[in-house]
Each structure stands twice: as C-alpha cells, then as structure tokens.
Scaffold this active site. Structure first.
Site, short mmCIF file in Angstrom:
data_model
loop_
_atom_site.label_atom_id
_atom_site.label_comp_id
_atom_site.label_asym_id
_atom_site.label_seq_id
_atom_site.Cartn_x
_atom_site.Cartn_y
_atom_site.Cartn_z
CG HIS A 103 -1.18 0.68 -4.63
ND1 HIS A 103 -0.65 0.37 -5.80
CD2 HIS A 103 -1.69 -0.04 -3.61
CE1 HIS A 103 -0.92 -1.08 -5.88
NE2 HIS A 103 -1.13 -1.15 -4.51
CB SER A 155 -1.21 0.06 0.90
OG SER A 155 -1.94 -0.64 1.26
CG HIS A 209 0.08 0.75 6.37
ND1 HIS A 209 0.64 1.15 5.48
CD2 HIS A 209 -0.62 -0.05 5.93
CE1 HIS A 209 -0.30 -0.21 4.37
NE2 HIS A 209 -0.11 -0.23 4.93
#
Length: 385
Positions: free
Chosen positions: A45, A42, A62
């Site tokens: 991304h 992610s 994260h």
C-alpha cells in the site's frame, strides 16, 4: 555502519535496493540484524500510494524477526544475542490506551508512517538525505535500529522465518476473530480475503469455537489452505458464502464477517453488512484508500438490527503480551504457522515477491536475508483481488 535496504524513492513506485548509512542505537534503542521479514500487503500500500507515507525516501518492512546486535543506553530487558519479533507499534505503557490494555492504539502509533524515531530524529541516511523507517522498524534492511519497545523477546529455538509472521499477519488476523469479532462457540463466521491475515482469522475463529467458518477468496490455492487450516467451507463468490450463512441460521445471517481483502472498498463493507444477522459484527481489518468512501447500507437496518461495523488494527492485540501467548499456541499445535509460509525471497527479489503476492501464488512470502530463494509451493494461479 552500512546496510542494504529496500527503499521507496517515489510513490507510486517500486522498491529499490540501496546501501544506506545506519546510525548506532541511542537511548532506549537496539540494533537488530533482520533474519526474515514478511511481505505484508500493507507495505505494498505504501508503494502504490493507497496509504500515504510522511517522508521519502522510505524504507519499508514492519513484520519481521531477528537478533539483537547492540543495545543503546537505558535498554532493559534485552541483551545482545536475544531473538526478537518486531512490533510496528512500540507501546509506551503509559498513555491512556496502553494503560487500558489497548496497546495497539498506543499514541506512539502516530509515528508509524512518519518515519522518524521517538526522539524526532532519523537513524537511516542515503546520500545526505534522511530515510524514513516504516513503523519505526524498516525490516526491509539487513540491519536496522528500533525502539526497545518495538522488539519482543522470544525463545531462541523458534525458527525466525516462522516467528516473523507474528510481527503482523498472525496477531492481526487471529485478533480480528477473537477480539474484534468476539467469536463464540457455535458461531457462523465468514472470512473474506484469505492471505496471511485472513488465514490467521480462520485459525482464530476455529480456536474460539466457531461451528462454521466460511472462507471467501477467488484463488483456489487460498481456499484449499483455508480448508486445511480450519475453514469448514470455501467459496470464490461472496454471495454464495452469504447464502450458506443464512441457510445455517434460519435466514438470519452469519454472526460475524471479517474483511481481510488486499484493498478494501465500500462494496466489501456493504456486502458484509448484508450477510450478518441482527446484532452481528462486520470487522474491517483490510486497509484501503484514505479518501472518504461511499458505503451503501440501510441506516434503519443499522439501527433496528443493532448491527455493528468494527475497525481493527493489529487484531486489537497488546503485542508484547500476546505474541508470546501465540507462540505457546503454536508449540501446542493449536496455531499452525509453517503452512502459511509459501516462499522465501532474497532482498534483491522483493519486487518479484510482491508480484507473486498480486498473482495469488503466496499465502505469505518472506524475505530471507543471506539465503537463496525457495521455489513456490504450487504453480501460479489466477489473479487475486
């Protein structure tokens, strides 16, 4: 205080390690020393622009674990020295979704990519500019400030490099099987894309009692690990996996397919839709472009066969409840985490870590702060999708 952090200054772009200013924690916030942070797709991304961030510069990360160094006013339940796993959605406990037991859909999730804290202000700064924080966390930093609801207390004897995987990959994949797909004993399940999330989906499907778990990935390393951690079959080609699913179900198709590829497109969804039985479920966990995407499927088949396409964020979990439960499963040997962690990297080598991810070397690479790099577990293998 000052801290070194990996930032995006432009998109598309590479991670740049800078020294940033970090404000002390305010009301209901904690200062955390990050010990380990997972290199989740992610965050890649964000760098490629597949997912748009709301503010630049942007500090990523994260999925992490660390130690509480300071608590702000009003913090309850956390103390200096506590070990924590991060939650990239700080569940408020009060909105409709939290009150319904759907913490992964908390209204605070709207701030995940905006980068400011819950009060609308920023804690990180670089040369007079505010720095956005991924998921209100920014785990690609030696130290970071986050809401107390983003920090899930864990026992201090859990290795923090292992615990970091519980910040995203494990609950997302495990919950994709157990919650989103609703896997039941005896089911036939296809998992397409065997990274950190996909291998967790394999383990979740096994835990739920699936009789056949068919892993799909072009990388031999990932197929091998999938077979070690619960898959009964593994293929490089999706068509072969779908055909096996039909052969096991009198031609009906798999009960569910979980899509956990690096970057999803309409072809993945269409292929999975074709591979499942009547009343089966396609779980879309992988992320892709925000732009509208064409998905070629028969609408009459959708209606008459009662097939379901189910999106899933965070495995449809409530992290503050489910992370401790997953740790209990790990302690009891029902969830294997050590085998997922392939290699650690220093903060300065973050771009190499993501290059290795794209090259198919790692199940999960992890930033280990203040530790030297570890070599890859196996030689570099073919490019994965």
């Amino acid at each position: 205080m000052q801290t070194r952090a990996a930032l995006l200054r432009e998109v598309p772009g590479k991670w740049e390690v800078e020294t940033v200013e970090l404000d002390p924690p305010r009301d209901h916030e904690v200062l955390v020393r990050i010990v380990a942070a997972g290199l989740c797709h992610s965050d890649d991304h964000f760098a490629t622009g597949d997912i748009t961030v709301g503010h630049l510069p942007f500090c990523g990360g994260h999925e992490a674990a660390g130690v509480v160094e300071e608590v702000g006013p009003g913090v309850r339940g956390l103390s200096v020295g506590d070990h924590i796993v991060t939650s990239f959605i700080p569940g408020c406990g009060r909105c409709r979704w939290c009150a319904s037991g759907m913490q992964a859909l908390c209204d605070n999730g709207a701030l995940m990519l905006q980068g400011n804290q819950l009060d609308g202000t920023f804690r990180m700064h670089l040369g007079g500019e505010d720095v956005a924080q991924a998921g209100l966390l920014s785990a690609f930093s030696q130290y970071t400030v986050m809401p107390e609801w983003s920090a899930i207390k864990i026992p201090s004897d859990v290795p923090l490099d292992i615990a970091a995987l519980l910040g995203c990959a494990v609950p997302t994949g495990w919950g994709s099987a157990v919650n989103a797909a609703g896997v039941r004993p005896g089911d036939v399940v296809i998992v397409t894309g065997i990274g950190g999330i996909g291998i967790s989906a394999v383990q979740g499907a096994k835990h739920a009692g699936a009789s056949r778990i068919i892993a799909v990935d072009p990388v031999e390393l990932k197929r091998s690990v999938a077979l070690e951690l619960g898959a009964t079959d593994a293929f490089a080609d999706h068509d072969e996996a779908a055909e096996l699913g039909r052969s096991l179900t009198n031609g009906q198709g798999a009960d569910a397919e979980i899509i956990t590829v690096g970057v999803i497109n309409g072809d993945h969804v269409a292929a999975a839709f074709s591979a499942i039985r009547k009343a089966g479920t396609v779980v879309v966990t992988a992320a892709g472009s925000e732009a509208p995407t064409n998905v070629r499927l028969g609408l009459l088949e959708l209606t008459m066969y009662q097939k379901r396409i189910q999106g899933a964020i965070y495995g449809m979990m409530s992290p503050s409840k489910d992370v401790p439960r997953l740790l209990d499963l790990w302690r009891n040997g029902q969830l294997r985490l050590e085998q997922m962690l392939t290699r650690t990297y220093s903060l300065d080598d973050i771009n190499q870590g993501y290059a290795d991810m794209h090259a198919g070397i790692n199940m999960r690479g992890v930033l280990a702060f203040d530790q030297p790099n570890t070599p890859p577990a196996q030689e570099q293998v073919a490019l994965t999708t």
